[in-house]
Design an enzyme around this catalytic site. Structure first.
Site, PDB file in Angstrom:
ATOM      1  N   GLU A   1     -55.069   1.169  -8.484  1.00 34.41           N
ATOM      2  CA  GLU A   1     -56.109   1.010  -7.463  1.00 34.41           C
ATOM      3  C   GLU A   1     -57.471   0.638  -8.054  1.00 34.41           C
ATOM      4  O   GLU A   1     -58.498   0.818  -7.406  1.00 34.41           O
ATOM      5  CB  GLU A   1     -56.218   2.299  -6.657  1.00 34.41           C
ATOM      6  CG  GLU A   1     -54.942   2.664  -5.922  1.00 34.41           C
ATOM      7  CD  GLU A   1     -55.049   3.988  -5.197  1.00 34.41           C
ATOM      8  OE1 GLU A   1     -55.707   4.024  -4.150  1.00 34.41           O
ATOM      9  OE2 GLU A   1     -54.489   4.981  -5.690  1.00 34.41           O
TER      10      GLU A   1
ATOM     11  N   SER B   1     -52.275   5.368  -2.762  1.00 34.24           N
ATOM     12  CA  SER B   1     -52.307   4.119  -2.007  1.00 34.24           C
ATOM     13  C   SER B   1     -50.933   3.504  -1.797  1.00 34.24           C
ATOM     14  O   SER B   1     -50.749   2.295  -1.887  1.00 34.24           O
ATOM     15  CB  SER B   1     -53.228   3.102  -2.704  1.00 34.24           C
ATOM     16  OG  SER B   1     -53.787   2.231  -1.756  1.00 34.24           O
TER      17      SER B   1
ATOM     18  N   TYR C   1     -55.026  -3.405   1.888  1.00 30.07           N
ATOM     19  CA  TYR C   1     -56.018  -4.239   1.208  1.00 30.07           C
ATOM     20  C   TYR C   1     -55.522  -5.684   1.159  1.00 30.07           C
ATOM     21  O   TYR C   1     -55.135  -6.184   0.097  1.00 30.07           O
ATOM     22  CB  TYR C   1     -56.271  -3.722  -0.211  1.00 30.07           C
ATOM     23  CG  TYR C   1     -56.521  -2.236  -0.273  1.00 30.07           C
ATOM     24  CD1 TYR C   1     -57.670  -1.685   0.284  1.00 30.07           C
ATOM     25  CD2 TYR C   1     -55.612  -1.376  -0.889  1.00 30.07           C
ATOM     26  CE1 TYR C   1     -57.910  -0.323   0.228  1.00 30.07           C
ATOM     27  CE2 TYR C   1     -55.842  -0.013  -0.949  1.00 30.07           C
ATOM     28  CZ  TYR C   1     -56.989   0.513  -0.392  1.00 30.07           C
ATOM     29  OH  TYR C   1     -57.215   1.858  -0.441  1.00 30.07           O
TER      30      TYR C   1
ATOM     31  N   ARG D   1     -59.298  12.990   3.268  1.00 30.94           N
ATOM     32  CA  ARG D   1     -58.724  12.275   4.409  1.00 30.94           C
ATOM     33  C   ARG D   1     -57.247  12.617   4.462  1.00 30.94           C
ATOM     34  O   ARG D   1     -56.539  12.474   3.457  1.00 30.94           O
ATOM     35  CB  ARG D   1     -58.906  10.761   4.210  1.00 30.94           C
ATOM     36  CG  ARG D   1     -59.151   9.972   5.468  1.00 30.94           C
ATOM     37  CD  ARG D   1     -59.014   8.486   5.195  1.00 30.94           C
ATOM     38  NE  ARG D   1     -57.614   8.173   4.905  1.00 30.94           N
ATOM     39  CZ  ARG D   1     -57.204   7.388   3.919  1.00 30.94           C
ATOM     40  NH1 ARG D   1     -58.060   6.840   3.097  1.00 30.94           N
ATOM     41  NH2 ARG D   1     -55.927   7.156   3.748  1.00 30.94           N
TER      42      ARG D   1
ATOM     43  N   ASP E   1     -53.440  12.173   6.151  1.00 29.20           N
ATOM     44  CA  ASP E   1     -52.591  11.240   6.895  1.00 29.20           C
ATOM     45  C   ASP E   1     -51.562  12.001   7.723  1.00 29.20           C
ATOM     46  O   ASP E   1     -50.866  12.886   7.198  1.00 29.20           O
ATOM     47  CB  ASP E   1     -51.875  10.283   5.936  1.00 29.20           C
ATOM     48  CG  ASP E   1     -52.852   9.392   5.184  1.00 29.20           C
ATOM     49  OD1 ASP E   1     -53.970   9.182   5.702  1.00 29.20           O
ATOM     50  OD2 ASP E   1     -52.516   8.912   4.088  1.00 29.20           O
TER      51      ASP E   1
ATOM     52  N   GLU F   1     -49.825  13.548   3.675  1.00 30.22           N
ATOM     53  CA  GLU F   1     -50.547  13.864   2.446  1.00 30.22           C
ATOM     54  C   GLU F   1     -52.042  13.905   2.710  1.00 30.22           C
ATOM     55  O   GLU F   1     -52.514  13.497   3.778  1.00 30.22           O
ATOM     56  CB  GLU F   1     -50.250  12.820   1.363  1.00 30.22           C
ATOM     57  CG  GLU F   1     -50.727  11.420   1.724  1.00 30.22           C
ATOM     58  CD  GLU F   1     -50.391  10.405   0.649  1.00 30.22           C
ATOM     59  OE1 GLU F   1     -49.720  10.752  -0.333  1.00 30.22           O
ATOM     60  OE2 GLU F   1     -50.827   9.243   0.788  1.00 30.22           O
TER      61      GLU F   1
ATOM     62  N   ASN G   1     -55.755  12.722   0.887  1.00 28.08           N
ATOM     63  CA  ASN G   1     -56.401  11.864  -0.108  1.00 28.08           C
ATOM     64  C   ASN G   1     -57.765  12.456  -0.432  1.00 28.08           C
ATOM     65  O   ASN G   1     -58.641  12.502   0.439  1.00 28.08           O
ATOM     66  CB  ASN G   1     -56.574  10.446   0.448  1.00 28.08           C
ATOM     67  CG  ASN G   1     -55.255   9.844   0.909  1.00 28.08           C
ATOM     68  OD1 ASN G   1     -54.515   9.296   0.127  1.00 28.08           O
ATOM     69  ND2 ASN G   1     -54.960   9.974   2.204  1.00 28.08           N
TER      70      ASN G   1
ATOM     71  N   GLY H   1     -60.962   5.765   0.063  1.00 23.90           N
ATOM     72  CA  GLY H   1     -61.752   4.544  -0.043  1.00 23.90           C
ATOM     73  C   GLY H   1     -63.165   4.729   0.493  1.00 23.90           C
ATOM     74  O   GLY H   1     -63.376   5.402   1.505  1.00 23.90           O
TER      75      GLY H   1
END
Length: 309
Positions: free
Chosen positions: A19, A143, A210, A254, A256, A269, A271, A275
Site C-alpha cells: 500500500e 487493503s 484505488y 474504521r 468494515d 475487520e 483498519n 486512508g
C-alpha cells in the site's frame, strides 16, 4: 503534552508494503492539511523498518497503511525512540492487523462476525473443511491484499494458493451475501455510515478501492450517510463499536461491516491506519459528522497526544 503550532510533527508516509503508493497520497494530504492549519509539519518518506525521524520531532503522524505501519512494529520502534505517535498502541495494532487474532477477540466478546476456520498452509496448500462459498484471507495484509472470494469448489485450490503467498495460517470465512459498509469511529464517537458499492461483477479489492493505481476508469462508489432504516443503522453502528472496543483501539479506526438481507450485521475487520486522502472513507464520514479534513487531522493529533501523555 498538548498540541501546539510550534511542535514539530513528522508525517510518516510510504513504507515497503503493497500500500506504499496509497500511503504516499495519504501522507501528502495530511501534510498539506496540517501546514494549512499553521502547524510545523514535515514529510518523512519511509522505506525501511528503521526510519530516521528528524531531530526535534514531538509527534509522528503515522499514515503508513498495512505492513509495518499498521501492525505494531512502527509503534514499538517509535516508543523505543520516546516519540509519541498518532493512532492506537502497539498491542491493539498487532491484534487489529492480524485477522486471526481479531477473529479471536470478536468471538470472545460476542461481536457478530462470519463463521470461520484457520487453515495452516505452511507445508503446502490445504483445502478448508468449510463448504463454498467462502472467503480465503491472508492473515496479516491490508487493503484486501491476499484475499479471494470462492463461489465454486473448482476455484478453491487456486484461491488458497494465492492467499498462501502472503501468509501461511489462512483465515477462511463463510461468505456473507449482503451490503457492505464501513464505520469510522474517533474517540468513541461513531461517525455516519458509508456504504460501499463495488463495480458490477466486482468486489471491494485493491483495484476497485484505488482505480488510479491500476488504470481502471471506474472504482467503487460510496454513499454517506448510507441509506438504511433506523433499525439497520443502529445495528451496524453497534456492531462496529463493539468490535472497536473488543480490540482495545485507541484514538480512531474504521470498521468494515456486512449487512445481510435479514438485517443482521457481520463485522469483518478494523483498519487502524485508514486512508487519509480527502476522498478516503474516514474523511468522507468525518465531513458528514462536521469535521473538515484539516480539523480531522488536528483532532487525531490532539487525541493521540492525550492517549500517551
Amino acid at each position: 503534552m498538548n498540541l501546539s503550532k510550534e511542535m514539530q510533527i513528522a508525517v510518516l508516509m510510504g513504507g515497503s508494503g503493497a500500500e506504499r503508493e496509497v500511503s504516499m497520497a495519504s501522507g501528502q494530504a495530511v501534510l498539506k492539511a496540517l501546514k494549512e492549519k499553521g502547524y510545523n509539519a514535515v514529510a518523512v518518506e519511509v522505506s525501511d523498518n528503521e526510519p530516521e525521524i528528524p531531530t526535534g520531532t514531538k509527534l509522528a503522524f503515522n499514515v503508513i497503511h498495512g505492513t509495518f505501519g499498521e501492525d505494531g512494529r512502527l509503534q514499538r520502534y517509535l516508543e523505543g525512540l520516546d516519540i509519541r505517535y498518532t493512532g492506537t498502541g502497539v498491542t491493539s495494532s498487532e491484534v487489529a492487523f492480524d485477522k486471526n487474532l481479531s477473529k479471536d477477540k470478536f468471538v470472545e466478546h460476542e461481536v457478530p462476525t462470519p463463521a470461520s476456520e484457520v487453515v495452516d498452509c505452511s507445508a503446502g496448500v490445504i483445502l478448508p473443511k468449510m463448504a463454498v462459498p467462502f472467503v480465503a484471507k491472508a492473515p496479516r495484509q491490508g487493503s484486501s491484499v491476499g484475499i479471494r472470494v470462492v463461489k465454486e469448489q473448482v476455484e478453491a485450490a487456486e484461491a488458497m494458493a494465492h492467499a498462501a503467498q502472503f501468509g501461511s495460517n489462512l483465515l477462511i470465512e463463510e461468505f456473507v451475501d449482503g451490503r457492505e459498509f464501513t464505520v469510522a469511529i474517533m474517540d468513541g464517537e461513531v461517525f455516519p455510515i458509508v456504504e460501499i458499492a463495488a463495480p458490477k461483477g466486482g468486489w471491494y479489492d485493491m483495484e476497485t478501492k484505488y482505480p488510479w493505481l491500476s488504470g481502471k476508469e471506474v472504482g467503487s462508489q460510496y454513499t454517506c450517510p448510507a441509506k438504511l432504516s433506523a433499525e439497520e443503522e443502529a445495528a451496524v453502528k453497534a456492531a462496529a463499536k463493539k468490535a472497536y472496543d473488543a480490540l482495545g483501539i485507541e484514538v480512531y479506526a474504521r470498521v468494515d461491516v456486512l449487512l445481510n438481507s435479514l438485517g443482521s450485521p457481520y463485522v469483518l475487520e478494523a483498519n487502524t491506519i485508514p486512508g487519509m486522502t480527502e476522498t478516503s472513507l474516514l474523511p468522507i464520514a468525518a465531513a458528514e459528522a462536521g469535521y473538515s479534513f484539516g480539523d480531522l487531522c488536528v483532532r487525531i493529533a490532539e487525541l493521540s497526544l492525550a492517549a500517551r501523555p
